[in-house]
Design an enzyme around this catalytic site. Structure first.
Site, mmCIF file in Angstrom:
data_model
loop_
_atom_site.group_PDB
_atom_site.id
_atom_site.type_symbol
_atom_site.label_atom_id
_atom_site.label_comp_id
_atom_site.label_asym_id
_atom_site.label_seq_id
_atom_site.Cartn_x
_atom_site.Cartn_y
_atom_site.Cartn_z
ATOM 1 N N ARG A 1 0.788 -1.080 0.027
ATOM 2 C CA ARG A 1 -0.091 -0.007 -0.130
ATOM 3 C C ARG A 1 0.889 1.084 0.056
ATOM 4 O O ARG A 1 1.793 1.503 0.843
ATOM 5 C CB ARG A 1 -0.925 -0.052 1.203
ATOM 6 C CG ARG A 1 -2.036 1.128 1.148
ATOM 7 C CD ARG A 1 -2.763 0.987 2.495
ATOM 8 N NE ARG A 1 -3.424 -0.223 2.776
ATOM 9 C CZ ARG A 1 -4.086 -0.915 3.937
ATOM 10 N NH1 ARG A 1 -4.341 0.170 4.611
ATOM 11 N NH2 ARG A 1 -4.558 -1.834 3.821
ATOM 12 N N SER B 1 -8.038 -0.742 1.175
ATOM 13 C CA SER B 1 -8.622 -0.809 2.436
ATOM 14 C C SER B 1 -9.584 0.343 2.743
ATOM 15 O O SER B 1 -10.165 1.124 1.737
ATOM 16 C CB SER B 1 -7.904 -1.310 3.372
ATOM 17 O OG SER B 1 -8.931 -1.692 4.471
ATOM 18 N N HIS B 2 -9.301 0.798 3.840
ATOM 19 C CA HIS B 2 -10.204 2.177 4.285
ATOM 20 C C HIS B 2 -9.524 3.330 4.003
ATOM 21 O O HIS B 2 -9.817 4.403 4.411
ATOM 22 C CB HIS B 2 -10.383 2.134 5.787
ATOM 23 C CG HIS B 2 -8.988 1.841 6.440
ATOM 24 N ND1 HIS B 2 -8.347 0.695 6.600
ATOM 25 C CD2 HIS B 2 -8.447 2.546 7.506
ATOM 26 C CE1 HIS B 2 -7.296 0.935 7.377
ATOM 27 N NE2 HIS B 2 -7.199 2.156 7.710
ATOM 28 N N ASP C 1 -16.372 -0.225 4.845
ATOM 29 C CA ASP C 1 -14.903 0.405 4.211
ATOM 30 C C ASP C 1 -15.031 0.380 2.838
ATOM 31 O O ASP C 1 -16.051 -0.566 2.093
ATOM 32 C CB ASP C 1 -13.987 -0.011 4.892
ATOM 33 C CG ASP C 1 -13.453 -1.487 4.653
ATOM 34 O OD1 ASP C 1 -14.230 -2.083 4.009
ATOM 35 O OD2 ASP C 1 -12.235 -1.704 4.778
ATOM 36 N N ASP D 1 -13.500 -1.560 0.812
ATOM 37 C CA ASP D 1 -13.279 -3.089 -0.040
ATOM 38 C C ASP D 1 -14.351 -4.070 0.839
ATOM 39 O O ASP D 1 -14.321 -5.242 0.323
ATOM 40 C CB ASP D 1 -11.993 -3.528 0.039
ATOM 41 C CG ASP D 1 -11.446 -3.774 1.289
ATOM 42 O OD1 ASP D 1 -11.568 -3.216 2.300
ATOM 43 O OD2 ASP D 1 -10.644 -4.871 1.352
ATOM 44 N N ASP E 1 -14.451 -5.289 3.785
ATOM 45 C CA ASP E 1 -14.250 -6.219 5.009
ATOM 46 C C ASP E 1 -14.416 -5.686 6.234
ATOM 47 O O ASP E 1 -14.391 -6.381 7.145
ATOM 48 C CB ASP E 1 -12.835 -6.826 4.819
ATOM 49 C CG ASP E 1 -11.868 -5.927 4.621
ATOM 50 O OD1 ASP E 1 -12.110 -4.760 4.946
ATOM 51 O OD2 ASP E 1 -10.482 -6.278 4.554
ATOM 52 N N ARG E 2 -14.566 -4.278 6.390
ATOM 53 C CA ARG E 2 -14.745 -3.838 7.766
ATOM 54 C C ARG E 2 -16.183 -3.226 7.853
ATOM 55 O O ARG E 2 -16.862 -2.869 6.749
ATOM 56 C CB ARG E 2 -13.703 -2.469 8.047
ATOM 57 C CG ARG E 2 -12.285 -3.258 7.945
ATOM 58 C CD ARG E 2 -11.317 -2.062 8.045
ATOM 59 N NE ARG E 2 -10.087 -2.265 7.922
ATOM 60 C CZ ARG E 2 -9.042 -2.186 8.543
ATOM 61 N NH1 ARG E 2 -9.072 -1.315 9.598
ATOM 62 N NH2 ARG E 2 -7.878 -2.522 8.230
ATOM 63 N N GLU F 1 -11.123 -8.590 14.885
ATOM 64 C CA GLU F 1 -10.036 -7.694 15.184
ATOM 65 C C GLU F 1 -10.834 -6.304 15.669
ATOM 66 O O GLU F 1 -11.865 -6.209 15.267
ATOM 67 C CB GLU F 1 -9.209 -7.103 13.969
ATOM 68 C CG GLU F 1 -8.523 -8.407 13.602
ATOM 69 C CD GLU F 1 -7.372 -8.170 12.486
ATOM 70 O OE1 GLU F 1 -6.523 -8.958 12.146
ATOM 71 O OE2 GLU F 1 -7.931 -7.231 11.659
ATOM 72 N N SER G 1 -10.046 -3.495 14.811
ATOM 73 C CA SER G 1 -10.202 -2.573 13.631
ATOM 74 C C SER G 1 -11.397 -2.708 12.779
ATOM 75 O O SER G 1 -11.353 -2.407 11.657
ATOM 76 C CB SER G 1 -8.930 -2.594 12.962
ATOM 77 O OG SER G 1 -8.861 -3.953 12.472
ATOM 78 N N LYS H 1 -11.924 -11.403 6.714
ATOM 79 C CA LYS H 1 -13.005 -10.748 7.537
ATOM 80 C C LYS H 1 -14.121 -10.134 6.425
ATOM 81 O O LYS H 1 -13.888 -9.956 5.213
ATOM 82 C CB LYS H 1 -12.418 -9.479 8.232
ATOM 83 C CG LYS H 1 -11.325 -8.504 7.763
ATOM 84 C CD LYS H 1 -10.958 -7.546 8.312
ATOM 85 C CE LYS H 1 -9.866 -6.657 7.909
ATOM 86 N NZ LYS H 1 -8.645 -7.210 7.678
#
Length: 522
Positions: free
Chosen positions: A28, A122-123, A293, A295, A297-298, A381, A383, A394
């Site tokens: 990243r 990600s986020h 988020d 992608d 996963d959160r 997690e 996060s 996740k």
């Protein structure tokens, strides 16, 4: 397939020293670095492809997806061209390049692919001034383990050339199969453009009681929900699953058009950035709120009037209510996993259920190993990430459907469910402080000084006063993890001590040294 075979070229290049993947085989960096530095993206993609043994790579199937952020289309084209040149036989790609991270994991496992490449940061923010990332998932559908990440990095440090088919062009918008003849290849290279939601949705149907959730969202006395996709990849999933499949009104879903810059917002589902959702929930009109988020996963869960469910509490509450989910009634519960920074709320539930709980470093790859060995059914997690052994990632939408299933079964509000949990298991307080955008050197010194303090034996027993309360340090630790599956030891993952003591000590270190660094305290 028309015309003459597409040429395969070998392009000379030079290595970059900064392409060490972070945990899980991901790189990243600022978007401008990928876009502007010569061969920066091709170098890393070649390193990823070369990390797959040649006999496993030739003719294999891989999955490619993105969260739709700026530079994703260009990067997807490069990935396709390089996959073809490196002997990959077939690529499965989401329509318009879109696939959530959980969907990539799902498809890898469903079709037994060799792995997948996910274009996401990600986020983190998108756009030309934002972040871009490349993540490699292996054949179990999960993030690359450390041994694979290390191999990718070693290849990236010595790379001298990469293979590519620059004349190969695909239509990401057209569902179906596209085939290409390549020079010196006996079989055509195949690309299959698939609906980004369908395969993942079929998996969800086998896990949940969709009729129960549909009755909750569309039946008499329906629960009004508000779901914010934050202009990330989850827009199509929210529309198709929650609205089309489960009957939630179309206006329940907001910010569902994926945008390259996420509408200029930070696609991070927390109280700082998901303010549109938070303000809507504070009005009291909606009984359930969720955000995802970039992608997918959160996630974040809110109750009526903006009642916030911390990620650690959410994980523990899901664990305590797994009997509401048909999948777990059928499969049983073998164990739980949580990252070290996550509160011990899960541990209380595990004790009551008489199942083991595994404390791991941050990073889903550690959970994947536990799940592959049959030790772990649910993990999470601090996060805002939670998932189960249905995938090796996740899964934000899965977590939201779990919450809706619990509400449907218990016929209680979000706040009532949380408060009942606290009454039964006790409340675990949790806090996180992020120090961002700092020089690595300053970060190193802060963590070095902090570790020196908390590992000093004299620190045990020290007292700290906060208002009228006095707290004593009972335990400190420099956390290391021994994987129960393969015995791998992961050291120096975090410093562990009571929150108040760490907070005060960091404050003292800051005052003494004048340093600031990115530190997470739980």
């Amino acid at each position: 397939m028309e015309g003459s075979p597409i040429p395969v070229l070998t392009v000379p290049t030079a290595p970059y020293e900064d392409q060490r993947p972070t945990g899980g085989g991901g790189l990243r960096r600022p978007t401008g670095l990928f876009e502007g530095q010569r061969n920066y993206l091709p170098n890393f993609i070649q390193s990823v492809l070369s990390s797959i043994d040649l006999r496993d790579r030739q003719g294999c199937t891989m999955v490619v997806g993105s969260d739709g952020r700026y530079f994703s289309r260009t990067a997807t084209e490069i990935v396709v061209q390089m996959a073809a040149a490196n002997g990959i036989g077939r690529l499965i790609i989401g329509q318009n390049g879109i696939l959530s991270t959980p969907a990539v994991s799902c498809i890898i496992r469903k079709i037994k692919a060799a792995g997948g490449i996910i274009l996401t940061a990600s986020h983190c923010p998108g756009g030309p001034g934002g972040e871009f990332g490349v993540k490699f998932n292996v054949a179990n559908g999960g993030p690359a383990p450390d041994v694979v990440s290390d191999k990718i990095y070693q290849i990236s440090k010595t790379i001298e050339e990469y293979a590519i088919c620059p004349d190969l062009r695909i239509d990401l918008s057209r569902l179906g199969r596209q085939e290409f003849d390549l020079e010196n290849k006996f079989k055509p290279f195949r690309v299959e453009i698939v609906d980004p939601v369908d395969i993942y949705l079929n998996l969800l149907r086998t896990i949940f009681d969709f009729n129960a959730i549909k009755s909750l969202l569309a039946g008499p006395g329906q629960l009004k929900i508000r779901v914010d996709a934050m202009h990330g990849v989850m827009g199509p999933y929210v529309r198709k699953v929650l609205c089309d499949e489960l009957g939630a009104p179309a206006n329940s879903a907001i910010n569902c058009v994926p945008l390259e810059d996420f509408g200029g917002q930070h696609p991070d589902p927390n109280l700082t950035y998901a303010t549109t959702l938070l303000e809507a929930m504070k009005g009291g009109e909606y009984g359930f709120g969720a955000a995802f988020d970039a992608d997918g996963d959160r996630y974040m869960i809110l109750g009526q009037n903006g009642f916030f469910v911390s990620p650690s509490d959410s994980l523990a509450i899901i664990a305590a209510n797994l009997s509401c989910i048909p999948y777990f009634r059928q499969m049983g519960v073998r164990g739980f996993g949580r990252s070290m920074p996550t509160s011990m709320a899960l541990d209380r539930v595990a004790k009551s259920m008489k199942v083991p709980v595994y404390e791991t470093p941050a990073g889903w790859r550690f959970f994947s190993n536990l799940m592959d060995s049959g030790r772990c059914s649910l993990c999470g997690e601090e996060s805002f990430g939670t998932g189960s052994d249905h995938l090796r990632e996740k899964d934000g939408l899965w977590a939201v459907l779990v919450w809706l299933s619990i509400i449907a079964a218990r016929k209680q509000s979000v706040e009532e469910i949380v408060r009942d949990h606290w009454a039964k298991f006790g409340r675990h307080y949790y806090c996180r402080f992020d120090y961002e955008g700092l020089e690595p050197k300053a970060t190193y010194y802060i963590m070095r000084d902090l570790e020196a303090v908390v590992t000093d034996k004299s620190f045990i027993g020290q007292q700290f006063a906060v208002g009228s309360h006095v707290y004593s340090v009972a335990k400190t630790d420099s956390f290391e993890y021994v994987d129960p599956v393969d015995g791998t030891v992961t050291k120096k993952q975090a410093v562990l001590s009571p929150l108040i003591a760490i907070a005060l000590k960091i404050s003292q270190i800051h005052e003494r040294t004048g340093r600031r660094g990115p530190t997470v305290i739980t």
